[in-house]
Structure formats: C-alpha cells, structure tokens
Design a protein around this motif. Structure first.
Motif, PDB file in Angstrom:
ATOM      1  N   ALA A  41       0.829  -1.206   0.000  1.00  0.00           N
ATOM      2  CA  ALA A  41       0.000   0.000   0.000  1.00  0.00           C
ATOM      3  C   ALA A  41       0.861   1.253   0.000  1.00  0.00           C
ATOM      4  O   ALA A  41       0.607   2.206  -0.748  1.00  0.00           O
ATOM      5  CB  ALA A  41      -0.921  -0.006   1.222  1.00  0.00           C
ATOM      6  N   GLU A  42       1.879   1.252   0.834  1.00  0.00           N
ATOM      7  CA  GLU A  42       2.751   2.424   0.926  1.00  0.00           C
ATOM      8  C   GLU A  42       3.519   2.626  -0.376  1.00  0.00           C
ATOM      9  O   GLU A  42       3.712   3.755  -0.831  1.00  0.00           O
ATOM     10  CB  GLU A  42       3.717   2.257   2.099  1.00  0.00           C
ATOM     11  CG  GLU A  42       4.488   3.508   2.453  1.00  0.00           C
ATOM     12  CD  GLU A  42       3.611   4.637   2.962  1.00  0.00           C
ATOM     13  OE1 GLU A  42       3.949   5.812   2.685  1.00  0.00           O
ATOM     14  OE2 GLU A  42       2.593   4.363   3.622  1.00  0.00           O
ATOM     15  N   PHE A  43       3.950   1.530  -0.982  1.00  0.00           N
ATOM     16  CA  PHE A  43       4.706   1.614  -2.236  1.00  0.00           C
ATOM     17  C   PHE A  43       3.825   2.177  -3.348  1.00  0.00           C
ATOM     18  O   PHE A  43       4.275   2.971  -4.170  1.00  0.00           O
ATOM     19  CB  PHE A  43       5.219   0.225  -2.620  1.00  0.00           C
ATOM     20  CG  PHE A  43       6.313   0.245  -3.647  1.00  0.00           C
ATOM     21  CD1 PHE A  43       7.630   0.447  -3.270  1.00  0.00           C
ATOM     22  CD2 PHE A  43       6.037   0.072  -4.992  1.00  0.00           C
ATOM     23  CE1 PHE A  43       8.655   0.479  -4.213  1.00  0.00           C
ATOM     24  CE2 PHE A  43       7.044   0.101  -5.943  1.00  0.00           C
ATOM     25  CZ  PHE A  43       8.358   0.305  -5.548  1.00  0.00           C
ATOM     26  N   ARG A  44       2.559   1.776  -3.363  1.00  0.00           N
ATOM     27  CA  ARG A  44       1.664   2.211  -4.439  1.00  0.00           C
ATOM     28  C   ARG A  44       1.069   3.593  -4.198  1.00  0.00           C
ATOM     29  O   ARG A  44       0.998   4.421  -5.115  1.00  0.00           O
ATOM     30  CB  ARG A  44       0.527   1.206  -4.618  1.00  0.00           C
ATOM     31  CG  ARG A  44      -0.483   1.632  -5.683  1.00  0.00           C
ATOM     32  CD  ARG A  44      -1.521   0.576  -5.963  1.00  0.00           C
ATOM     33  NE  ARG A  44      -0.928  -0.619  -6.543  1.00  0.00           N
ATOM     34  CZ  ARG A  44      -1.639  -1.607  -7.083  1.00  0.00           C
ATOM     35  NH1 ARG A  44      -2.951  -1.539  -7.118  1.00  0.00           N
ATOM     36  NH2 ARG A  44      -1.042  -2.661  -7.582  1.00  0.00           N
ATOM     37  N   PHE A  45       0.637   3.850  -2.960  1.00  0.00           N
ATOM     38  CA  PHE A  45      -0.112   5.077  -2.691  1.00  0.00           C
ATOM     39  C   PHE A  45       0.635   6.075  -1.805  1.00  0.00           C
ATOM     40  O   PHE A  45       0.138   7.174  -1.574  1.00  0.00           O
ATOM     41  CB  PHE A  45      -1.452   4.739  -2.021  1.00  0.00           C
ATOM     42  CG  PHE A  45      -2.338   3.850  -2.847  1.00  0.00           C
ATOM     43  CD1 PHE A  45      -2.917   4.315  -4.017  1.00  0.00           C
ATOM     44  CD2 PHE A  45      -2.587   2.543  -2.452  1.00  0.00           C
ATOM     45  CE1 PHE A  45      -3.744   3.497  -4.778  1.00  0.00           C
ATOM     46  CE2 PHE A  45      -3.414   1.712  -3.202  1.00  0.00           C
ATOM     47  CZ  PHE A  45      -3.988   2.194  -4.375  1.00  0.00           C
ATOM     48  N   GLU A  75      13.876  -3.076  -6.806  1.00  0.00           N
ATOM     49  CA  GLU A  75      13.474  -2.607  -8.136  1.00  0.00           C
ATOM     50  C   GLU A  75      11.978  -2.823  -8.362  1.00  0.00           C
ATOM     51  O   GLU A  75      11.544  -3.306  -9.404  1.00  0.00           O
ATOM     52  CB  GLU A  75      14.315  -3.289  -9.218  1.00  0.00           C
ATOM     53  CG  GLU A  75      15.792  -2.900  -9.116  1.00  0.00           C
ATOM     54  CD  GLU A  75      16.637  -3.449 -10.246  1.00  0.00           C
ATOM     55  OE1 GLU A  75      16.184  -4.385 -10.934  1.00  0.00           O
ATOM     56  OE2 GLU A  75      17.750  -2.933 -10.441  1.00  0.00           O
ATOM     57  N   GLY A  76      11.209  -2.476  -7.341  1.00  0.00           N
ATOM     58  CA  GLY A  76       9.756  -2.518  -7.439  1.00  0.00           C
ATOM     59  C   GLY A  76       9.120  -3.859  -7.164  1.00  0.00           C
ATOM     60  O   GLY A  76       7.890  -3.969  -7.121  1.00  0.00           O
ATOM     61  N   LYS A  77       9.931  -4.894  -6.963  1.00  0.00           N
ATOM     62  CA  LYS A  77       9.384  -6.227  -6.720  1.00  0.00           C
ATOM     63  C   LYS A  77       9.482  -6.581  -5.237  1.00  0.00           C
ATOM     64  O   LYS A  77      10.524  -6.398  -4.609  1.00  0.00           O
ATOM     65  CB  LYS A  77      10.127  -7.267  -7.564  1.00  0.00           C
ATOM     66  CG  LYS A  77       9.908  -7.087  -9.059  1.00  0.00           C
ATOM     67  CD  LYS A  77      10.621  -8.167  -9.859  1.00  0.00           C
ATOM     68  CE  LYS A  77      10.370  -7.985 -11.354  1.00  0.00           C
ATOM     69  NZ  LYS A  77      11.071  -9.027 -12.161  1.00  0.00           N
TER      70      LYS A  77
END
Length: 247
Positions: A112-116, A143-145
């Motif tokens: 959630a924190e990574f996306r929003f 790298e986003g994963k």
C-alpha cells in the motif's frame, strides 16, 4: 473497486472498505480486540462480524503477522499457536461465503505504501518498509518487486530477536522514553542497513504518527521517513492484494 481489507494484529483485528483504485478508506475502520489467547476460529468470526457491520459481501483481503504460503499460516509468533498450519483463506471463505486472499501483514502494508505513499519510495531501487507494533514486520522491495515473507523482526540482534528488543510493545512494557527506545531501534536499522543497503527506510505502524518524537535519535546513513498511510496501510494493502489476485 470496493474491497474489504483486514489487518490481523497482535492486539486487534481491524477492517474497513477500501477503494482499491485510490487507496482511500470508504467506510469507518472497525476494530475487534485480540491477544495471544484468541484462537483462529474466534478471529475468523470477528472478520465475519466486521463484514456484517459494514454490510459487505465480496472478496476479502487479510494481512496476517507471520509467514503465509498459499493462504496457509506457516508461523505465528504473536498470536495463538493453533494458527500454524491453519488455512486462513479457506476458513474465511467457509465462514463468510466470500473468497479471501491472505498475505503477510507487513507485505500488505508495504504494498500500500509503495503504491499510494511517497513518490520517493517508488523511485528507489531498494526499499525497506518496517511496521512497528506488537512485533516488527518487514517488507523488502528490490526494483519494485516485493520479496515476500521476509519477517526481519525475528532476526537476531545480539541475544534477542529485533522485535523482542525494539518493538512498540517493548517500549510500552518497559516504559522506555522515546530516546531510550529509539537508540535500540537504531541498532536494528544499522543491522538492516549493513545487510541490505536500502536506499530508504519507511516506518509504519502506530509509532509512525509520532515520528518527530524519535527521528533525531536515528543515526543510520540511509534516509528514514514515516509512512504516509500511517496505521491504515495494512488494511489498504490487503484489499489491493485481494483485488489483484482474485479478480
């Protein structure tokens, strides 16, 4: 899409309806108290109560404080021992009639924190998200994963696990000042920094709202910031994960 997100913790099971497109709660957050004596069936019934209180029927996402594999609980350090081996996804489906997706609670919050959350995290190569509450959870992004189920709160720091030495529960139990607790937590950050070389630490859980009380005592080279979503990240991430996996 509106999805019920559930955050199962050591002291409470919390839930709310989430708009998975915006990451915003669209209902009140409902909280049912919990502790280590509460068995899996009781907590599953609490999840059903939350769904009923919100007049919700549909897929459910739930974050659990332990290692989760294919909906089955593999470890349960801060909740009842009967959780180990329990198929939580199946239990929720049988209790509520709704399909469920289960993941580690810190992984949910980190997603959630990574996306929003902060844009800075999405630009970094290595991001370490830490939830600080009854225990200490971790979500590691490279790298986003997401590397699932890292559970770095159980890493040994001297003769103690990190969460036995520097969780928010320890601060309360031992009546530590913010400085005393931060010095301990800083030791954990130094160990993580040495092992993983993150570009940024993001701190979530209840203490993230009090970041100004202890941030000046953190001396790691890596940048440390509070989670933008604070204590709602687990609910939001669980809902988003369910939407991605079950629709």
């Amino acid at each position: 899409m509106i999805v019920l997100g559930i955050d199962i913790g050591g002291s409470a099971t919390k839930g709310a309806l989430v708009d998975t497109d915006t990451g915003k709660l669209v209902s009140e957050r409902i909280r049912h108290k919990s502790d280590k004596s509460k068995k899996p069936k009781e907590i599953v019934k609490d999840i059903h109560k939350i769904a009923k209180e919100l007049n919700y029927s549909g897929i459910i996402g739930a974050g659990f404080p332990g290692i989760v594999k294919n909906g089955v609980i593999d470890t349960s350090a801060n909740l009842h021992k009967d959780w180990v081996g329990a198929n939580l996804a199946k239990m929720i489906e049988e209790e509520t009639g709704n399909k469920a997706f289960i993941l580690n609670d810190a992984d949910a919050a980190g997603m959630a924190e990574f996306r929003f959350g902060t844009e800075e995290a999405r630009k970094a190569k290595v991001v370490m998200f830490l939830t600080i509450g009854t225990g200490i959870g971790s979500a590691l992004f490279v790298e986003g994963k997401l590397l699932q189920n890292t559970e770095l709160g159980h890493m040994l720091l001297g003769k103690y696990e990190v969460e036995e030495y520097a969780s928010a529960a320890v601060k309360t139990r031992e009546k530590l000042t913010w400085k005393q607790w931060a010095v301990r937590f800083n030791e954990a950050l130094k160990a993580y920094e040495f092992l993983f070389s993150p570009d940024i630490f993001i701190l979530g859980g209840g203490v993230s709202a009090r970041f100004e009380k202890f941030s000046k005592y953190l001396t790691v080279k890596t940048k440390v910031i509070p989670a933008k979503l604070e204590n709602l990240a687990g609910i939001i991430g669980a809902a988003v994960a369910a939407q991605e996996k079950l629709t």
